[in-house]
Design an enzyme around this catalytic site. Structure first.
Site, PDB file in Angstrom:
ATOM      1  N   GLY A 233       1.225  -5.342 -20.474  1.00 48.76           N
ATOM      2  CA  GLY A 233       0.668  -3.987 -20.511  1.00 48.76           C
ATOM      3  C   GLY A 233      -0.836  -3.923 -20.672  1.00 48.76           C
ATOM      4  O   GLY A 233      -1.376  -2.925 -21.139  1.00 48.76           O
TER       5      GLY A 233
ATOM      6  N   ASN B 293      -2.981  -3.786 -18.247  1.00 55.88           N
ATOM      7  CA  ASN B 293      -3.475  -2.770 -17.297  1.00 55.88           C
ATOM      8  C   ASN B 293      -3.205  -1.367 -17.831  1.00 55.88           C
ATOM      9  O   ASN B 293      -4.017  -0.460 -17.692  1.00 55.88           O
ATOM     10  CB  ASN B 293      -2.810  -2.954 -15.935  1.00 55.88           C
ATOM     11  CG  ASN B 293      -3.543  -3.987 -15.083  1.00 55.88           C
ATOM     12  OD1 ASN B 293      -4.659  -3.757 -14.635  1.00 55.88           O
ATOM     13  ND2 ASN B 293      -2.950  -5.131 -14.904  1.00 55.88           N
TER      14      ASN B 293
ATOM     15  N   LEU C 127       8.131  -4.904 -12.472  1.00 53.83           N
ATOM     16  CA  LEU C 127       8.731  -5.958 -11.638  1.00 53.83           C
ATOM     17  C   LEU C 127      10.005  -5.545 -10.926  1.00 53.83           C
ATOM     18  O   LEU C 127      10.530  -6.309 -10.123  1.00 53.83           O
ATOM     19  CB  LEU C 127       8.980  -7.203 -12.511  1.00 53.83           C
ATOM     20  CG  LEU C 127       7.702  -7.870 -13.034  1.00 53.83           C
ATOM     21  CD1 LEU C 127       8.041  -9.012 -13.971  1.00 53.83           C
ATOM     22  CD2 LEU C 127       6.839  -8.358 -11.877  1.00 53.83           C
TER      23      LEU C 127
ATOM     24  N   ASN D 237       0.519   0.874  -6.942  1.00 54.18           N
ATOM     25  CA  ASN D 237       0.833  -0.407  -7.583  1.00 54.18           C
ATOM     26  C   ASN D 237      -0.395  -1.287  -7.532  1.00 54.18           C
ATOM     27  O   ASN D 237      -1.144  -1.271  -6.554  1.00 54.18           O
ATOM     28  CB  ASN D 237       1.981  -1.086  -6.818  1.00 54.18           C
ATOM     29  CG  ASN D 237       2.287  -2.475  -7.381  1.00 54.18           C
ATOM     30  OD1 ASN D 237       2.463  -2.648  -8.571  1.00 54.18           O
ATOM     31  ND2 ASN D 237       2.301  -3.474  -6.500  1.00 54.18           N
TER      32      ASN D 237
ATOM     33  N   HIS E 110      -1.790  -5.153  -7.471  1.00 56.55           N
ATOM     34  CA  HIS E 110      -1.284  -6.475  -7.106  1.00 56.55           C
ATOM     35  C   HIS E 110      -2.449  -7.472  -7.140  1.00 56.55           C
ATOM     36  O   HIS E 110      -3.536  -7.159  -6.637  1.00 56.55           O
ATOM     37  CB  HIS E 110      -0.662  -6.403  -5.703  1.00 56.55           C
ATOM     38  CG  HIS E 110      -0.108  -7.698  -5.237  1.00 56.55           C
ATOM     39  ND1 HIS E 110       1.113  -8.176  -5.666  1.00 56.55           N
ATOM     40  CD2 HIS E 110      -0.626  -8.650  -4.424  1.00 56.55           C
ATOM     41  CE1 HIS E 110       1.330  -9.365  -5.108  1.00 56.55           C
ATOM     42  NE2 HIS E 110       0.292  -9.669  -4.348  1.00 56.55           N
TER      43      HIS E 110
ATOM     44  N   SER F 111      -5.697  -5.793  -5.461  1.00 54.13           N
ATOM     45  CA  SER F 111      -5.558  -4.614  -4.589  1.00 54.13           C
ATOM     46  C   SER F 111      -4.720  -3.554  -5.293  1.00 54.13           C
ATOM     47  O   SER F 111      -3.776  -3.891  -6.020  1.00 54.13           O
ATOM     48  CB  SER F 111      -4.813  -4.987  -3.294  1.00 54.13           C
ATOM     49  OG  SER F 111      -5.376  -6.124  -2.692  1.00 54.13           O
TER      50      SER F 111
ATOM     51  N   ASP G 125       4.817  -4.459  -1.553  1.00 54.40           N
ATOM     52  CA  ASP G 125       3.352  -4.651  -1.421  1.00 54.40           C
ATOM     53  C   ASP G 125       2.858  -4.341  -0.009  1.00 54.40           C
ATOM     54  O   ASP G 125       1.865  -4.910   0.449  1.00 54.40           O
ATOM     55  CB  ASP G 125       2.961  -6.106  -1.777  1.00 54.40           C
ATOM     56  CG  ASP G 125       3.395  -6.476  -3.180  1.00 54.40           C
ATOM     57  OD1 ASP G 125       3.761  -7.644  -3.396  1.00 54.40           O
ATOM     58  OD2 ASP G 125       3.385  -5.584  -4.043  1.00 54.40           O
TER      59      ASP G 125
ATOM     60  N   GLU H  67      -8.879  -6.587 -12.088  1.00 60.83           N
ATOM     61  CA  GLU H  67      -7.878  -5.507 -12.084  1.00 60.83           C
ATOM     62  C   GLU H  67      -8.263  -4.402 -13.053  1.00 60.83           C
ATOM     63  O   GLU H  67      -8.032  -3.217 -12.780  1.00 60.83           O
ATOM     64  CB  GLU H  67      -6.509  -6.063 -12.473  1.00 60.83           C
ATOM     65  CG  GLU H  67      -5.933  -7.034 -11.451  1.00 60.83           C
ATOM     66  CD  GLU H  67      -4.618  -7.603 -11.910  1.00 60.83           C
ATOM     67  OE1 GLU H  67      -3.851  -6.887 -12.546  1.00 60.83           O
ATOM     68  OE2 GLU H  67      -4.354  -8.768 -11.597  1.00 60.83           O
TER      69      GLU H  67
END
Ligand code: GRF
Length: 191
Positions: A14, A16, A86, A103, A105, A137, A146, A175
């Site tokens: 977590g 992000n 996931l 999302n 990635h 990304s 993705d 990120e």
């Protein structure tokens, strides 16, 4: 202006999610708040949300997961962010929230995306293939894995002899810059 309500889906540490919580609470992205954090397993991401007083729900993994998700995502939610989530979402769920699910990635999509390409495996493959650059990304979530339109990307140069673990750490730093940028860009495109 009423603040945009964002629901975040997590499965892991977590970090992000934490970054989003920080940028919202510091007003770096104004008029936005996280209204719910949903996990598909017990994880640190859930604990972070609880500590911040954000409502949380833990689903049980399996084929009914997307149906459970349809039940718990609040009506007011304007954006769903997968931050290290996931489980694969059903086509029914994705079409219900078309162009409202993003999302993050850890690669320069479309390279090194798709089934089985997550976590350290991405960075091992990048190094294995002697890539010069990698990155992160943020993309819209569509039926494929993705494969949705890329919203923003950031790249970095791979250092000679760098390990997958070292690379993973540097991409994660990228990120933390990228996800808030992507959220701000998508929210702006919605109003
Ligand atoms: C990140 O590497 C992200 O790219 C991938 O999963 C990881 C999430 O890490 N989708 P955290 O749970 O946000 O710490």
């Amino acid at each position: 202006m009423a603040s945009a309500k964002i629901t975040v889906l997590v499965s892991g540490s977590g970090t992000n999610l934490q970054r989003l919580m920080d940028v919202f609470s510091q007003g770096i992205i104004p008029n936005a708040e996280i209204n719910l954090v949903v996990a598909d397993r017990p994880c640190l991401g859930l604990e972070r949300a609880k500590k911040a007083g954000i409502p949380t729900v833990m689903l049980t993994r399996g084929e009914s997961l997307s149906r459970q998700l349809l039940e718990v995502v609040p009506q007011e939610t304007s954006l769903i962010v997968l931050a290290g989530f996931l489980s694969i979402l059903s086509e029914e769920f994705i079409s219900r929230f078309e162009n409202k699910i993003i999302n993050i990635h850890p690669s320069l999509l479309p390279k090194y995306g798709g089934k089985g390409m997550w976590g350290i495996k991405v960075h091992e493959a990048v190094i294995e293939n002697k890539e010069k650059y990698t990155g992160a990304s943020v993309h819209y979530v569509t039926e494929g894995i993705d494969t949705g339109e890329v919203i923003v990307q950031k790249s970095l140069k791979i250092m000679p002899g760098e390990s997958a673990e070292q690379l993973a750490k540097r991409v994660l730093e990228l990120e933390y810059e990228l996800l808030p940028e992507a959220v701000a860009k998508v929210l702006n495109s919605m109003c």
